[in-house]
Scaffold this active site. Structure first.
Site, PDB file in Angstrom:
ATOM      1  N   CYS A 151      -0.390   4.116   2.168  1.00 25.96           N
ATOM      2  CA  CYS A 151      -0.164   3.916   3.613  1.00 25.96           C
ATOM      3  C   CYS A 151       1.295   4.145   3.988  1.00 25.96           C
ATOM      4  CB  CYS A 151      -0.520   2.489   4.040  1.00 25.96           C
ATOM      5  SG  CYS A 151      -1.996   1.825   3.289  1.00 25.96           S
ATOM      6  N   ASP A 152       2.206   3.623   3.181  1.00 23.59           N
ATOM      7  CA  ASP A 152       3.598   3.532   3.620  1.00 23.59           C
ATOM      8  C   ASP A 152       4.589   4.366   2.818  1.00 23.59           C
ATOM      9  OD1 ASP A 152       2.825   1.712   5.581  1.00 23.59           O
ATOM     10  OD2 ASP A 152       2.968   0.017   4.214  1.00 23.59           O
TER      11      ASP A 152
ATOM     12  N   CYS B  47       0.841  -1.212   0.000  1.00 24.21           N
ATOM     13  CA  CYS B  47       0.000   0.000   0.000  1.00 24.21           C
ATOM     14  C   CYS B  47       0.870   1.255   0.000  1.00 24.21           C
ATOM     15  CB  CYS B  47      -0.938  -0.015   1.206  1.00 24.21           C
ATOM     16  SG  CYS B  47      -1.970   1.459   1.309  1.00 24.21           S
TER      17      CYS B  47
END
Ligand code: NDP
Length: 311
Positions: A138-139, A135
């Site tokens: 997300c990261d 992701c």
């Protein structure tokens, strides 16, 4: 007879539980085989509103569970093995637990999520959360001004590569074929960004690094020539599998298996059956959007029950 059974324990399931419990629907939530869902495989979650210092994914799921229980949700550490839905307003849906016990319910909220596909190399699996991620949104932030690689040639890979290009110094896309599967517009976008390099016919043969990702060994799948790539983050964007096997033949799904919901609601094709979170969303796939649709599913279930003639 229960009012609401919730299947799944990610942000969608727990948010549905919080709303359903506060509306006196006395929900029972089946947490499934991977309690907490995809967020339990991430480390810091920095993009969920309300956590200015960020929060660890597993901790956030524990807190969501606690919040759902505070209002009376019964959380079962069990999975659903079978469902028998009926196509009748006010009808009784049947849900079977892992020991084949039958549970009768007026409404069902499906929040079984989706599972990111990985390459399944041992070196990749070992470093999930330590440089390997599925992701970018997300990261990606953890790789500001660093070099990263992304595997995949679909719309997700292109979208995530463009997102990463804004943050990272350089993004190398590894595409296993001689062309991408993504839409023309997406391909144009990645071509237009100077810090994205596309390597066609390349696959990852090994992720290098003991405790964190330090690089990749990649192979040209036509010449079999191996080379190394010094990167600190590896993003896998080769698709997701919605967890909908349980509902095949009963609910209308798209060709990739995502449950189709009606317009802006969480209603499925069957009365009293609602779907929330990634199981019905391949576009946004965020914890906060999953939580939002979980809330919607509980409200839809509550309204459905209120409108039944014998209510
Ligand atoms: P896709 O299935 O469309 O693409 C997956 C990509 O990963 C393909 O390039 C595939 O290669 C590659 N791949 C699969 N397995 C491997 C492997 N083991 N090793 C290396 N590469 C691999 O998935 P997406 O997640 O990209 O998209 C899913 C759906 O969501 C699509 O319908 C897409 O259009 C849609 N979507 C739309 C967006 C938008 O419109 N903004 C954004 C994101 C997704 P190959 O081609 O060789 O099979």
């Amino acid at each position: 007879m229960h009012k609401t059974i919730i299947i799944g324990s990610g942000p969608a399931g727990y948010t549905a539980a919080i709303y359903a419990a506060r509306a006196d629907l006395e929900p029972i939530l089946y947490a499934g085989l991977e309690p907490g869902g995809q967020l339990t495989t991430t480390t810091d979650v920095d993009n969920f509103p309300g956590y200015p210092k960020g929060i660890l994914g597993p901790q956030m799921m524990d807190e969501l569970k606690e919040q759902a229980q505070r209002f009376g949700t019964i959380v079962k550490s069990d999975y659903v093995s079978k469902v028998e839905f009926v196509n009748q307003v006010g009808g009784t849906h049947l849900v079977y637990d892992g020991s084949d016990n039958q549970i009768k319910t007026q409404t069902v909220i499906i929040s079984t999520g989706a599972t990111a596909k990985y390459l399944n190399l041992p070196s990749e699996q070992r470093l999930i959360g330590a440089g390997v991620s599925a992701c970018a949104v997300c990261d990606g932030f953890f790789y500001r001004n660093k070099e990263v690689a992304i595997v995949g040639g679909g719309d997700s890979a292109c979208q995530e590569a463009s997102y990463l290009a804004n943050i990272c110094k350089k993004v190398t896309m590894l595409v296993r074929k001689g062309q991408m599967r993504a839409s023309k517009a997406m391909i144009h976008r990645v071509h237009s960004l100077e810090n994205i390099e596309i390597k066609y016919h390349h696959e990852v043969s090994q992720v290098l690094g003991q405790n964190v990702v330090e690089g990749l060994e990649i192979v040209h799948n036509q010449s079999n020539e191996k080379s190394q790539l010094a990167i600190e983050g590896l993003f896998i964007a080769i698709g997701h599998t919605p967890n909908t096997k349980l509902f095949e033949g009963q609910l209308i799904m798209d060709q990739t298996g995502y449950i189709i919901t009606n317009g802006k609601t969480t209603k499925t094709n069957l009365p009293g059956v609602f779907a929330s979170g990634d199981v019905q969303d391949h576009l946004y796939r965020q914890a906060v959007t999953a939580a939002g649709t979980g809330c919607m599913a509980a409200l839809d279930a509550e309204r459905y029950l209120q409108e039944l003639p014998n209510h």
